[in-house]
Scaffold this motif. Sequence first.
Motif, PDB file in Angstrom:
ATOM      1  N   GLN A  16      18.067  89.988  31.095  1.00 21.85           N
ATOM      2  CA  GLN A  16      19.521  90.080  31.263  1.00 21.85           C
ATOM      3  C   GLN A  16      20.026  89.057  32.274  1.00 21.85           C
ATOM      4  N   LEU A  17      19.350  88.940  33.404  1.00 21.44           N
ATOM      5  CA  LEU A  17      19.755  87.973  34.416  1.00 21.44           C
ATOM      6  C   LEU A  17      19.503  86.547  33.938  1.00 21.44           C
ATOM      7  N   TYR A  18      18.413  86.354  33.224  1.00 22.43           N
ATOM      8  CA  TYR A  18      18.072  85.044  32.648  1.00 22.43           C
ATOM      9  C   TYR A  18      19.216  84.551  31.757  1.00 22.43           C
ATOM     10  N   CYS A  19      19.716  85.405  30.893  1.00 26.27           N
ATOM     11  CA  CYS A  19      20.807  85.024  29.986  1.00 26.27           C
ATOM     12  C   CYS A  19      22.120  84.821  30.740  1.00 26.27           C
ATOM     13  N   ALA A  20      22.346  85.597  31.771  1.00 26.84           N
ATOM     14  CA  ALA A  20      23.590  85.479  32.543  1.00 26.84           C
ATOM     15  C   ALA A  20      23.588  84.250  33.448  1.00 26.84           C
ATOM     16  N   ALA A  21      22.423  83.877  33.960  1.00 18.89           N
ATOM     17  CA  ALA A  21      22.350  82.832  34.980  1.00 18.89           C
ATOM     18  C   ALA A  21      22.161  81.422  34.434  1.00 18.89           C
ATOM     19  N   PHE A  22      21.641  81.285  33.216  1.00 19.81           N
ATOM     20  CA  PHE A  22      21.324  79.954  32.694  1.00 19.81           C
ATOM     21  C   PHE A  22      22.068  79.692  31.386  1.00 19.81           C
ATOM     22  N   GLU A  43       3.787  82.648  35.292  1.00 18.75           N
ATOM     23  CA  GLU A  43       3.840  83.925  35.983  1.00 18.75           C
ATOM     24  C   GLU A  43       5.299  84.285  36.203  1.00 18.75           C
ATOM     25  N   MET A  44       5.614  85.561  36.031  1.00 19.58           N
ATOM     26  CA  MET A  44       6.952  86.054  36.342  1.00 19.58           C
ATOM     27  C   MET A  44       6.851  86.917  37.597  1.00 19.58           C
ATOM     28  N   TRP A  45       7.767  86.664  38.504  1.00 19.59           N
ATOM     29  CA  TRP A  45       7.830  87.409  39.759  1.00 19.59           C
ATOM     30  C   TRP A  45       9.197  88.063  39.871  1.00 19.59           C
ATOM     31  N   VAL A  46       9.231  89.278  40.379  1.00 19.94           N
ATOM     32  CA  VAL A  46      10.505  89.942  40.641  1.00 19.94           C
ATOM     33  C   VAL A  46      10.748  89.963  42.140  1.00 19.94           C
ATOM     34  N   ILE A  47      12.002  89.837  42.490  1.00 22.59           N
ATOM     35  CA  ILE A  47      12.440  89.915  43.881  1.00 22.59           C
ATOM     36  C   ILE A  47      13.071  91.294  44.042  1.00 22.59           C
ATOM     37  N   LYS A  48      12.581  92.055  45.017  1.00 24.80           N
ATOM     38  CA  LYS A  48      13.052  93.433  45.188  1.00 24.80           C
ATOM     39  C   LYS A  48      13.304  93.750  46.650  1.00 24.80           C
ATOM     40  N   GLU A  49      14.210  94.672  46.849  1.00 24.09           N
ATOM     41  CA  GLU A  49      14.435  95.305  48.149  1.00 24.09           C
ATOM     42  C   GLU A  49      14.231  96.781  47.883  1.00 24.09           C
ATOM     43  N   ASN A  50      13.152  97.346  48.410  1.00 18.45           N
ATOM     44  CA  ASN A  50      12.712  98.697  48.046  1.00 18.45           C
ATOM     45  C   ASN A  50      12.497  98.702  46.534  1.00 18.45           C
ATOM     46  N   THR A  51      13.275  99.451  45.777  1.00 17.13           N
ATOM     47  CA  THR A  51      13.110  99.441  44.317  1.00 17.13           C
ATOM     48  C   THR A  51      14.237  98.681  43.620  1.00 17.13           C
ATOM     49  N   GLU A  52      15.180  98.142  44.388  1.00 22.33           N
ATOM     50  CA  GLU A  52      16.334  97.451  43.809  1.00 22.33           C
ATOM     51  C   GLU A  52      15.946  96.047  43.325  1.00 22.33           C
ATOM     52  N   PHE A  53      16.265  95.746  42.095  1.00 22.31           N
ATOM     53  CA  PHE A  53      16.016  94.433  41.502  1.00 22.31           C
ATOM     54  C   PHE A  53      17.048  93.443  42.032  1.00 22.31           C
ATOM     55  N   LEU A  54      16.576  92.356  42.659  1.00 22.12           N
ATOM     56  CA  LEU A  54      17.474  91.348  43.226  1.00 22.12           C
ATOM     57  C   LEU A  54      17.446  90.031  42.459  1.00 22.12           C
ATOM     58  N   GLY A  55      16.349  89.764  41.766  1.00 24.32           N
ATOM     59  CA  GLY A  55      16.234  88.501  41.050  1.00 24.32           C
ATOM     60  C   GLY A  55      14.825  88.275  40.557  1.00 24.32           C
ATOM     61  N   PHE A  56      14.563  87.042  40.140  1.00 23.68           N
ATOM     62  CA  PHE A  56      13.246  86.734  39.584  1.00 23.68           C
ATOM     63  C   PHE A  56      12.919  85.248  39.706  1.00 23.68           C
ATOM     64  N   PHE A  57      11.649  84.953  39.546  1.00 27.04           N
ATOM     65  CA  PHE A  57      11.107  83.610  39.377  1.00 27.04           C
ATOM     66  C   PHE A  57      10.296  83.598  38.100  1.00 27.04           C
ATOM     67  N   MET A  74      20.650  87.993  41.500  1.00 27.20           N
ATOM     68  CA  MET A  74      21.815  88.730  40.996  1.00 27.20           C
ATOM     69  C   MET A  74      23.069  88.199  41.682  1.00 27.20           C
ATOM     70  N   SER A  75      24.133  88.000  40.924  1.00 30.14           N
ATOM     71  CA  SER A  75      25.355  87.413  41.482  1.00 30.14           C
ATOM     72  C   SER A  75      25.893  88.227  42.664  1.00 30.14           C
ATOM     73  N   SER A  76      25.725  89.537  42.629  1.00 30.46           N
ATOM     74  CA  SER A  76      26.209  90.385  43.720  1.00 30.46           C
ATOM     75  C   SER A  76      25.393  90.225  44.999  1.00 30.46           C
ATOM     76  N   LYS A  77      24.240  89.582  44.906  1.00 30.93           N
ATOM     77  CA  LYS A  77      23.355  89.426  46.069  1.00 30.93           C
ATOM     78  C   LYS A  77      23.315  87.988  46.591  1.00 30.93           C
ATOM     79  N   ARG A  78      24.043  87.084  45.944  1.00 27.11           N
ATOM     80  CA  ARG A  78      24.033  85.688  46.371  1.00 27.11           C
ATOM     81  C   ARG A  78      24.828  85.515  47.659  1.00 27.11           C
TER      82      ARG A  78
END
Length: 186
Positions: A16-22, A43-57, A74-78
Amino acid sequence: MLIEKACQQDYKRIYQLYCAAFPWTERKPFSRICRNCRKGKMEMWVIKENTEFLGFFVCAVYEEMVLIDYFAVMSSKRGGGVGTNALKLLSDVYPEYYIFLEIEPENEKASNALQRVRRKNFYLRCGFRETGILWDMYGVPMEVLCYQKQLTLNQCEKMYRYLYGRFWFLPIRRISYAHSQNSDIT
């Protein structure tokens, strides 16, 4: 904040973020990315704060090189340091590697000219450097930036050949290369 290898249940959020961001012109088929992850090329990496999804590589890893193929927050976290911290965490995962990425080059006539300048400035503030390498990636000009260790044209080309294979590498063309002292190209 932490980064961790993505698992199957992360893929929907990443997609979802991939399609929204690129823009679609810069997106590879997501199924191909997943296949390359299964093959060990990416490799895919997720960026998290506790369990909250913030982004990816999405990173391609080959020999001593890591290509950050896709990176999004995530746009709300930029603007709050998430991207800067995530890049630092990724560099901690690959401390001895040549880490690099591609961005659209600055172009004042482009419809997203300001976004291009901001993106480049962000990466430069995070410790990336210009390489002088510019590629035409399937019709889209892309500038290569490297993190801390100076990347050479040969290394860059080696990664693309590994990642894309002989057939898929054919439409990729070098546009320019500004020779530097750290280069192994003459």
